[in-house]
Design an enzyme around this catalytic site. Structure first.
Site, PDB file in Angstrom:
ATOM      1  N   GLU A 457       0.786  -1.246   0.000  1.00 12.35           N
ATOM      2  CA  GLU A 457       0.000   0.000   0.000  1.00 12.35           C
ATOM      3  C   GLU A 457       0.812   1.286   0.000  1.00 12.35           C
ATOM      4  O   GLU A 457       0.272   2.352   0.284  1.00 12.35           O
ATOM      5  CB  GLU A 457      -0.997   0.004   1.175  1.00 12.35           C
ATOM      6  CG  GLU A 457      -2.033  -1.100   1.064  1.00 12.35           C
ATOM      7  CD  GLU A 457      -3.138  -1.057   2.112  1.00 12.35           C
ATOM      8  OE1 GLU A 457      -2.944  -0.384   3.130  1.00 12.35           O
ATOM      9  OE2 GLU A 457      -4.167  -1.693   1.908  1.00 12.35           O
ATOM     10  N   GLU A 554      -7.010  -7.747  -1.358  1.00 18.18           N
ATOM     11  CA  GLU A 554      -7.443  -7.533   0.028  1.00 18.18           C
ATOM     12  C   GLU A 554      -8.880  -7.057   0.023  1.00 18.18           C
ATOM     13  O   GLU A 554      -9.232  -6.155  -0.736  1.00 18.18           O
ATOM     14  CB  GLU A 554      -6.617  -6.426   0.711  1.00 18.18           C
ATOM     15  CG  GLU A 554      -5.310  -6.852   1.283  1.00 18.18           C
ATOM     16  CD  GLU A 554      -4.680  -5.753   2.145  1.00 18.18           C
ATOM     17  OE1 GLU A 554      -5.425  -4.906   2.681  1.00 18.18           O
ATOM     18  OE2 GLU A 554      -3.452  -5.755   2.255  1.00 18.18           O
TER      19      GLU A 554
HETATM   20  C1  BMA Z   1      -4.993  -3.157   4.710  1.00 21.30           C
HETATM   21  C2  BMA Z   1      -3.869  -4.052   5.106  1.00 21.30           C
HETATM   22  C3  BMA Z   1      -3.498  -3.920   6.524  1.00 21.30           C
HETATM   23  C4  BMA Z   1      -4.702  -3.706   7.389  1.00 21.30           C
HETATM   24  C5  BMA Z   1      -5.957  -4.091   6.678  1.00 21.30           C
HETATM   25  C6  BMA Z   1      -7.196  -3.843   7.476  1.00 21.30           C
HETATM   26  O1  BMA Z   1      -4.677  -1.840   4.736  1.00 21.30           O
HETATM   27  O2  BMA Z   1      -2.804  -3.913   4.231  1.00 21.30           O
HETATM   28  O3  BMA Z   1      -2.621  -2.846   6.662  1.00 21.30           O
HETATM   29  O4  BMA Z   1      -4.559  -4.389   8.556  1.00 21.30           O
HETATM   30  O5  BMA Z   1      -6.077  -3.362   5.499  1.00 21.30           O
HETATM   31  O6  BMA Z   1      -7.372  -2.484   7.756  1.00 21.30           O
END
Ligand code: BMA
Length: 773
Positions: A457, A554
């Protein structure tokens, strides 16, 4: 199986033509606090926290508010020391090295009171020449500096401009400036984890003594030639030649099952020497490739490599070799803007389905092979084929990747940089370069690793301006970003490993980011690369809110862990949703309210008059909500694989956040005891609007079947979200959180430790939706 190739550690063993001796310094050491007020024994590998816990100086660090109470441990400067005898005659050896596979993190190393070096990067391997300092009886000391104080000091010394973020958000109750130290970034706290900045020797340590020459490391890559359709192996061996004369001899590489044996002559000049060999695999034999779980076998081949050198010196190594190719395909798609983003394994496009991996414990010495096997097997049993080793944690231990190879789990391996900007001063960059070269060499022979990722990120952090950098100063940070990830990390990775793709960041627009100067204006573009997607506000049953992206690396929702998990780290006064404890464990701003908000879309809130029952029922609803949300979102991404709608689609990966937990707290994790049911169903309305649901009385008859237990369930009524719980007995159910429409159903329980029918009967609790009203 244990005989691994990781020949960074490789030592010429004593034998008829012994070229070396090795002395392990694992085991018992002394640990002393800065002012000497505390002195205790401690294990290596290990850390100060674990030693203090073992001696009873502290209680469970995960209990209640102990993360705050034990802050003093990481603020102190501890010393590790050990006295030892060398069990062989040191005068017989030309060279002796002290090797640390991992030191956490900042320490001065002294042997017999002579400073022999410094450490400052938890992810590096350190080798110190101790030939002139070592004696028959020795005292070794590592004087650690508090990682928190060190990070603060480095940040202060960086006077030309600030490198944000300075500190984590207050809700994380963490430490500041973690981006200034090469240490597990989440050890200073994260939005799912506590702040436990450990100190200690966290990996193997030993002394190596040798004459003539020593094999420092040995590594290889299987390479496939598309034109000739032949496999070959690139083998690289690195030697320290201490003989004053050149050392010559032969190398014999053999893979019997592939009817491949080749002999090469070598001559090693004095000094550090690298030998590169190119071994062609016999093309008359069919090579069986390694496949991800669900697509084929994970065939392995035994390889031996024998160095027969001058003076009868012989060094023999063995390794497991797997053959597979991986390509990242970014090409135009008809009817769509942008480029595809998907992986081909052995030429076959594969949808990556899985999750994200974080460190399994704040104290790595507690992460055993058994624990890793249980977690990774659970991922496979849930039909996952991929895990992303996320960049805020650690490069995992050998056993992790060995299991992934064996189980067919593909690994997206980040480099350990996350959610921050980083300095690029000379010391920092030297340290990073050594770290990256070491980790790529250590890990590259694993077929499970299919892609390297530069960071988590940080392209987004910069381009979405998370840290409010004034526009006129942005160029400084962009320059640093390119220096760190492109001109250094990428360069090293491409030079060391040509067998898998490298992407700079996650999320990134891939080829488009490169085109825009390595950073895209919007790294979350659905038409390019991968995206991370979080939305806690919209109703998660509405699939229209999810991005039709090429790859979603994610996404997720929080839930609370089961009451039986929380009970162990809390006391009675903590057992309510708004207790001080519940707020303390929640590290994501407004997280507890977001869960309730999401529950409110489809469920009524618990109606019990008993406050403890209400807490348990709320926890249950957060888990039901999370399971439903992740299910809906995952199904959307799977469906989007085969369609382009309004120019968007062809999704080829869904990795939810996050597989595992680091401690007992609310988080995005889905494992510690449930699997999502493989059967599918569709509710015609929200459950809060459903009529005619009766309280279901669900009973179970438990019977043992070998190592497994069968739970024969019977219900008196249709029961949504049947949740089985066996308290603190570790293990997992074949199915949990399911809709029970039939009168009976059998669910299997796989215990992770030996248990009994009566123990299970005692702990067994079942909850279904109408129980909370
Ligand atoms: C993203 C991940 C982590 C975090 C997750 C939940 O930003 O890369 O940094 O724990 O979301 O917020």
């Amino acid at each position: 199986m244990r005989l691994r190739l990781l020949l960074l550690l490789a030592l010429c063993r004593a034998g008829p033509a012994a070229s070396g001796r090795s002395l392990s310094l694992r085991g018992s050491w002394r640990i002393r606090s800065g002012n000497g007020s505390l002195e205790l024994p401690g294990r290596v590998p290990g850390c100060v926290h674990s030693a203090l816990l073992k001696r009873g100086v502290i209680q469970d660090p995960y209990y209640r508010f102990n993360d705050l109470g034990y802050r003093w441990i990481s603020l102190d400067n501890w010393t590790y020391s050990k006295k030892f005898k060398i069990p062989f005659n040191i005068s017989k050896w030309q060279k002796m090295n002290l090797i640390f596979e991992g030191v956490d993190t900042v320490a001065k190393v002294l042997l017999n009171s002579v400073p022999i070096g410094r450490t400052g990067n938890m992810f590096k391997r350190y080798s110190f020449d101790i030939t002139s300092v070592v004696r028959d009886v020795n005292s070794l000391e590592l004087r650690f500096q508090s990682p928190v104080l060190y990070a603060a000091q480095r940040s202060k010394a960086h006077t030309s401009y600030s490198v944000p973020p300075d500190c984590p958000p207050p809700v994380q109750r963490g430490q500041c400036h973690v981006n200034f130290i090469r240490k597990e970034q989440s050890s200073f706290s994260w939005d799912w984890g506590p702040s436990f900045p450990t100190q200690g020797i966290w990996k193997d340590v030993r002394i190596e003594a040798y004459n003539i020459c020593h094999l420092n490391y040995f590594m290889f890559s299987p390479v496939y030639d598309n034109h000739t359709q032949e496999w070959s192996l690139e083998i690289e061996s690195s030697f320290d030649v201490v003989s004053s004369q050149p050392v010559s001899g032969q190398v014999i590489v053999a893979i019997p099952k592939l009817q491949t044996q080749q002999t090469h002559s070598i001559e090693l000049q004095p000094g550090e020497r690298t030998v590169e060999l190119f071994v062609k695999i016999n093309k008359n034999v069919t090579v069986e490739t390694w496949w991800p779980h669900g697509h084929g076998n994970q065939t392995e081949y035994n390889m031996t490599i024998l160095f027969k050198l001058d003076g009868g010196l012989s060094i023999k190594k063995s390794a497991k070799v797997y053959f597979r190719t991986v390509e990242l395909i970014e090409e135009p798609i008809e009817g769509s803007q942008g480029l595809s983003f998907y992986f081909k394994i052995n030429g076959l496009p594969i949808f990556l389905k899985g999750s994200n991996w974080i460190p399994a414990d704040s104290f790595q010495d507690r992460v055993t092979s058994d624990l890793l096997r249980l977690l990774l097997q659970s991922a496979v049993d849930a039909n996952m084929n991929t895990l992303r080793v996320w960049g805020g944690g650690i490069y995992e231990q050998e056993e992790f990747y060995r299991l992934c190879d064996e189980l067919g789990i593909m690994v997206w391996q980040d480099f350990m940089f996350a959610c921050a900007l980083y300095p690029t001063d000379r010391d920092f960059m030297n340290s990073v370069r050594a770290e990256v070269a070491h980790q790529v060499r250590r890990l590259k022979y694993h077929p499970s690793i299919i892609v390297w990722g530069g960071n988590n990120e940080n392209e987004a952090a910069l381009m979405m301006n998370w840290y409010n950098i004034p526009p006129r100063e942005l160029h400084t940070y962009i320059k640093d970003y390119v220096v760190l990830y492109v001109k250094n990390i990428r360069k090293i990775v491409l030079a060391e490993d040509k067998t898998r793709p490298f992407i700079i960041s996650s999320p990134t627009n891939g080829a488009e980011s490169i085109k825009e100067g390595w950073l895209s204006l919007n790294p979350y573009d659905n038409n390019f690369g991968d995206v991370h997607f979080y939305d806690y506000i919209s109703d998660c049953w509405n699939w229209k809110v999810f991005p039709k992206a090429r790859f979603v690396s994610e996404y997720g929702y929080q839930s609370w862990p089961s009451f039986s998990t929380l009970e162990k780290v809390s006391s009675q006064e903590d057992w309510s949703y708004n207790s001080k404890f519940s707020l303390h464990r929640q590290h994501h701003a407004n997280g507890n309210n977001e869960m309730l908000h999401q529950i409110g879309f489809h469920f009524k809130f618990p109606e019990s008059t008993d406050p403890l029952q209400t807490f348990k029922d709320t926890i249950y609803l957060t888990q039901v909500m999370q399971a439903q949300c992740v299910k809906t979102e995952t199904e959307f991404y799977r469906r989007s694989r085969s369609e382009i709608v309004d120019g968007q689609g062809y999704t080829m990966g869904a990795l939810y956040w996050q597989l595992n937990d680091i401690w007992q707290a609310p988080s995005w994790a889905s494992l510690g005891n449930q699997l999502v049911s493989p059967a599918n169903y569709h509710f015609l309305s929200s459950l809060s609007e459903s009529v005619g649901l009766h309280k279901a009385h669900v009973t179970a008859i438990i019977s043992q079947q070998g190592d497994t237990f069968a739970f024969d369930l019977e219900t008196s009524a249709v029961a949504p979200f049947v949740w089985l719980d066996v308290g603190s007995i570790p293990g997992r159910f074949s199915d949990n959180g399911f809709l029970m429409t039939e009168k009976t159903r059998t669910v299997l329980f796989y215990p992770w430790k030996p248990t009994s029918k009566s123990e299970l009967e005692q702990c067994f609790r079942v909850t279904s939706l109408m129980d909370v009203y």
